[in-house]
Structures are given as structure tokens and as C-alpha cells.
Design a protein around this motif. Sequence first.
Motif, PDB file in Angstrom:
ATOM      1  N   ALA B  98       0.839  -1.230   0.059  1.00  0.00           N
ATOM      2  CA  ALA B  98       0.021   0.006   0.084  1.00  0.00           C
ATOM      3  C   ALA B  98       0.786   1.246  -0.026  1.00  0.00           C
ATOM      4  O   ALA B  98       0.498   2.332  -0.595  1.00  0.00           O
ATOM      5  CB  ALA B  98      -1.057   0.162   1.241  1.00  0.00           C
ATOM      6  N   ALA B  99       1.863   1.149   0.728  1.00  0.00           N
ATOM      7  CA  ALA B  99       2.873   2.511   0.995  1.00  0.00           C
ATOM      8  C   ALA B  99       3.416   2.747  -0.643  1.00  0.00           C
ATOM      9  O   ALA B  99       3.388   3.919  -0.911  1.00  0.00           O
ATOM     10  CB  ALA B  99       3.843   1.949   1.983  1.00  0.00           C
ATOM     11  N   LEU B 100       3.726   1.839  -1.168  1.00  0.00           N
ATOM     12  CA  LEU B 100       4.630   1.879  -2.469  1.00  0.00           C
ATOM     13  C   LEU B 100       3.491   2.396  -3.373  1.00  0.00           C
ATOM     14  O   LEU B 100       3.727   3.360  -4.192  1.00  0.00           O
ATOM     15  CB  LEU B 100       5.022   0.433  -3.109  1.00  0.00           C
ATOM     16  N   ALA B 101       2.210   1.830  -3.602  1.00  0.00           N
ATOM     17  CA  ALA B 101       1.168   2.236  -4.345  1.00  0.00           C
ATOM     18  C   ALA B 101       0.783   3.867  -4.193  1.00  0.00           C
ATOM     19  O   ALA B 101       0.852   4.631  -4.892  1.00  0.00           O
ATOM     20  CB  ALA B 101      -0.144   1.690  -4.263  1.00  0.00           C
ATOM     21  N   ILE B 102       0.813   4.396  -2.775  1.00  0.00           N
ATOM     22  CA  ILE B 102       0.536   5.742  -2.562  1.00  0.00           C
ATOM     23  C   ILE B 102       1.653   6.631  -2.855  1.00  0.00           C
ATOM     24  O   ILE B 102       1.318   7.684  -3.491  1.00  0.00           O
ATOM     25  CB  ILE B 102       0.140   5.909  -0.856  1.00  0.00           C
ATOM     26  N   SER B 103       2.950   6.117  -2.734  1.00  0.00           N
ATOM     27  CA  SER B 103       4.210   7.108  -2.910  1.00  0.00           C
ATOM     28  C   SER B 103       4.216   7.024  -4.618  1.00  0.00           C
ATOM     29  O   SER B 103       4.906   8.042  -5.059  1.00  0.00           O
ATOM     30  CB  SER B 103       5.330   6.472  -2.305  1.00  0.00           C
ATOM     31  N   MET B 104       3.800   6.175  -5.148  1.00  0.00           N
ATOM     32  CA  MET B 104       3.845   6.077  -6.653  1.00  0.00           C
ATOM     33  C   MET B 104       2.773   6.804  -7.031  1.00  0.00           C
ATOM     34  O   MET B 104       2.515   7.185  -8.508  1.00  0.00           O
ATOM     35  CB  MET B 104       3.882   4.894  -7.043  1.00  0.00           C
TER      36      MET B 104
END
Lengths: 251, 328
Positions: B98-104
Motif C-alpha cells: 500500500a505504501a508503495l502504491a500511495i508514494s507512486m
Amino acid sequence: MSAPWVLSEVATRHGANTVLNGASLTVAAGEVVGVVGPNGAGKTSLLRAGLGLLPLAAGEARLAGMSVATLTPGARARLAGYLPQDRRVAWNLPARMIAALGAADLAEDAADARALDALARVGADHLADRGALDMSGGERARVLLARLLATRAPLLIADEPVAGLDPDAQLLTLDLLRAEAAKGAAVVATLHDLGLAARCCDRIIVLSHGRIVAEGPPREALSRFILSHVFRLDGELVETSAGPVLAARRI
Amino acid sequence: MSLPRLCLAMILALSGVAVVAICLGETPLTLAQYAQALAHPASPPGEVLWSIRAPRVLVAALVGAALGLSGATMQGLLRNPLADPGVLGVSAVSGLGAALAISMGLAVLPGAIELAALAGALVAGALVVVLAARFREPEALILFGVALSALGGALTALVFNLSPSPVATAEVMAWLMGSVQNRDALDALRALVPMTIGAILCARAGRGLRMLTLGEEVARMSGLPMARLRVQAVAGSALLTGAAVAAAGVIGFVGLAAPHLVRALVRDDPKRLLWPSALAGALLLVLADLAARVIPTEQELKLGVVTALFGAPAFALLAWRASRSWRS
């Protein structure tokens, strides 16, 4: 008819160490076989390897003529019951539920009935609804023995079933195992009390450094020579009205 | 109490709490407005009740049930009262997804964060399933889980560290703290698919979990195919945990505490513990979400914060009372 348990030249290793080396053994229906030996001799490894719980480095173990390596877990459970040395119980299950684990292939009601019967036989029917963690060590040992009896398997294998029990409970345990043998089961138990082993077993297997060094009726297997060379005891089995008793001192 | 009676009592309690949770909230309604909401679901009060609060309560119940069932399964498999859904590291890797998706910047796509979290959970779950098939000692699984959890946490921290936008960092933080705010029926439906598969797998492992009470060797000698049991339980638990994290972020304590709340009622039986534990988890999370909504704070409290604030002391009390039966 094939013998309930046959080990042929069985060897096992733990890392680089050989813990069992070329052990061969045949256990017939109706007999009680005691496995004795000093600590670290390979008694537990013999039982576990013979049941397929340890990988074999060599040899073969057979249950009722079938190689344990090819048996399904269900088929193995029908041929052998096992009481391990470790008496830890993870959860506070009532005794009747623990004993019923021995009849896991039955429906819950039938398994419960068999569990209650087994608990009555070990004199623990009054503990049926008590949690295993609310019992003394001796009471828990009885309940675990009831689980073994509830399997009604043709081969019953018990690893140190009397360890930590009072004399009455020790004799009761071995009497119950003998009663199973009288009904036709083959019984194998590891024991540390050589006198008790001599009194209660039809045949004794002596292990030392992973090898079977003596085998036969108690008085033959536990000769002065074996007592001295394997157990470092100076003495012999003495016949009494209650059966043979070990009279010995450390060398 | 028999298992069906216990489950029925818990379902009734959950239904009662759910009705209260749908009725109460930040926007106070009059009796007339409640009546209007019931009679006309498309009216403004009806929108508040049926489009905002009800899906939120439903998602909270589903997530709580998934965490409760997953926790009970892990405690049974690992024979450890301290095991929880996060013990295998699935939550941490799911959070990383989830963190990766948000930061991207994928948050603008509907369902992208949830999908990324579920993908993280599936990757971690697959890894743990492979390990579970190979290693029989529960301690080995726990240690791999700790390592995976630490790695997931470290990589999430790295995402924070390298994130160019403080807005994205705040979004990741908010997501990781857990919430069921603004969830709709579609979110519930999306969570339901992996949760159902996970629940079926865990339920099928129930008999084996009971047999594991006396240790792995006794279970094996009782005819239990251990490798299959481990794979079933771990895959089921990973799916439940991953779906829960995807739907609501990382929420602690529920999966750990729910089994202990009902353990005594099923006489400690790991098999009969599964469904009551799921219902207890649902009850806990619906209550926690209700607390998050009605406690007057400037910003709504995050669900993970509420469960930890109330859960930690309550669990310590529970652990103190239960410690007598955990001795071996």
C-alpha cells in the motif's frame, strides 16, 4: 501374517553423528518388549525411526509387513499408536478430548465414548472434564496413556511411559500395557528402571551407542556382563516373590 | 455452552452492536429522521445510515472477523498464545504494498491501494506457504515471520525516507494507522472474496489444529498430513490477513485478543475456537470503530490507534488472568 513391527538394519544420523547403527528387531503380536540402555544410547531414535518419524540413513522399517516409507499417515495411524516422552500439552483441553485424539478417525460421539472407556481403564474417569493444564504431572501422564489406549492400534509404542510416576502408577501403566498385549497387541516401551523392565517385559532389547548389544528374555539380556559393560553396574537380577529385582552398585 | 448456541449468542450480540453502530455517528439524527431513513433509504438521513455508516460497519465487521479467525488459526498452528495474524509478516508486506502504491501516486485510481496491499499480502503469503511446507518446527515459521515483518517494516520506512512528497508520506502514515472511513459496499465485496477462500482454508484446518495440541509427532502419528495442514492454515491466514489489511490498513491487537476472549467458552479447543474467535473479532472492531467515531476529537481517531489504546491494557489484564492456564 506379518509381524506388527520389523526393523531391518536401520540406521539414522543427526548431522554427522550416527545415532542408530544397523538395528534389527522383530516384535510379534502379544508380546511386551522393553527397550533399555543408558541415556543417549538411541532408545527414542529407535522408536521414532521405526515409525517413520525420523529419516532413515539405511535399512527399512515395516509395520504389518508394509514399509513405513510408503504408508499414508492414515494407514500408519491405524497400524501403530505412539506415546512420546514429551508430555507437554499446548492448550487446556479437557481430558476426554485429549483421550479422544487417539480415536481421531471416528465420529466425535464415538471418539468420546472410546475416550471415556480408556480414561476409566487408566483410573482417570473422574478427570474426564478437567483441563490437562489443571492436572498434576502424574494425572496428565494417565490421560496421555488413555489417548494411546484409545488408538486400539495393533502396535503400541511408549517412550518412557513411567518416567516421573509414583510406584503404583508405574505398575498400573505397565499392567495396562501388558493387558493390551494379552488382547493381542504388540507393545514396545523404553524404560530406565531395569528391575521394572525385567518384571514386566517378555523380552528386553539393550541399546548402547546406537547398537543393539543384547536381546532376549530379561535374565539373559540383563546379564552381569551387560550390566557391567553397558550400564557400569556391578550386580545382577535377583529373583523375589514380586519378580526380579536389580541388586547392583556403581562400578 | 454448545458451539451453535455460543455462535448464535455472539451473532445476536454482533447484530445488536451493528444496529447501534449504524444509528450512532458524528451526525446526530432525530427520531423522525431515523423513521425517514427507514421509510426512504434515498433520503438524506437514509444516505447517512445506508450509504455511509452501514458499509463502514460491514467492512469493520468483516475485517475484525478475518483478523479474529486468522489469529485463532495461527495460535493453533504455532501452539502459541502470543501468535497473531501479523506473526508471519504478511501484514507488514501488505502495508509495504500500500505504501508503495500511495508514494507512486496510484491513490487516484479507485481500488489501487487495496489491490497493491493485497498483492503484497499474496507475495508474502506465498513465500510463507513455501516455508511452511518445508519447515515443520513452529519456531522456524515464527522466526521467518519476524524476519519478513522486519524487512517489510524497513522497506516501508525506506518508502517514507525516499518519498519526495510530504503529502504522500502523510497519506501512507494515515493508511498504515488503519481506518474503515469512507468504505462502501464495493470495498466490502472486494474483501469478501479472498476472505471467504481464507476462511474455508482455515476451517478445513480446524481438526488438525486440535490434534496439534499434543505436538507435531502425535499429530503425525494420529494420521494427520502435517505438510498439508501447515499449507492450508498458513495460506488461509495469509489471505484473511492480506484482505483485512487491504480493506482497512494495519490494525493490531484484534487478531491476538479475539481468540483469548472466547477461549474459555470453548474449553480451549483450537477447532471450536475458530468461528467464535471470528465473531469476537468482528464485535471488537465494530465497537472500536464506533468508539473512533463518537469520541469527540478534532480529527477522527484512526482505527488502529483505538484498538491499540483500548486493546493493550485490556489484553494485559486478560493475559494476567489467563496466565495460570498457559503454564506447561
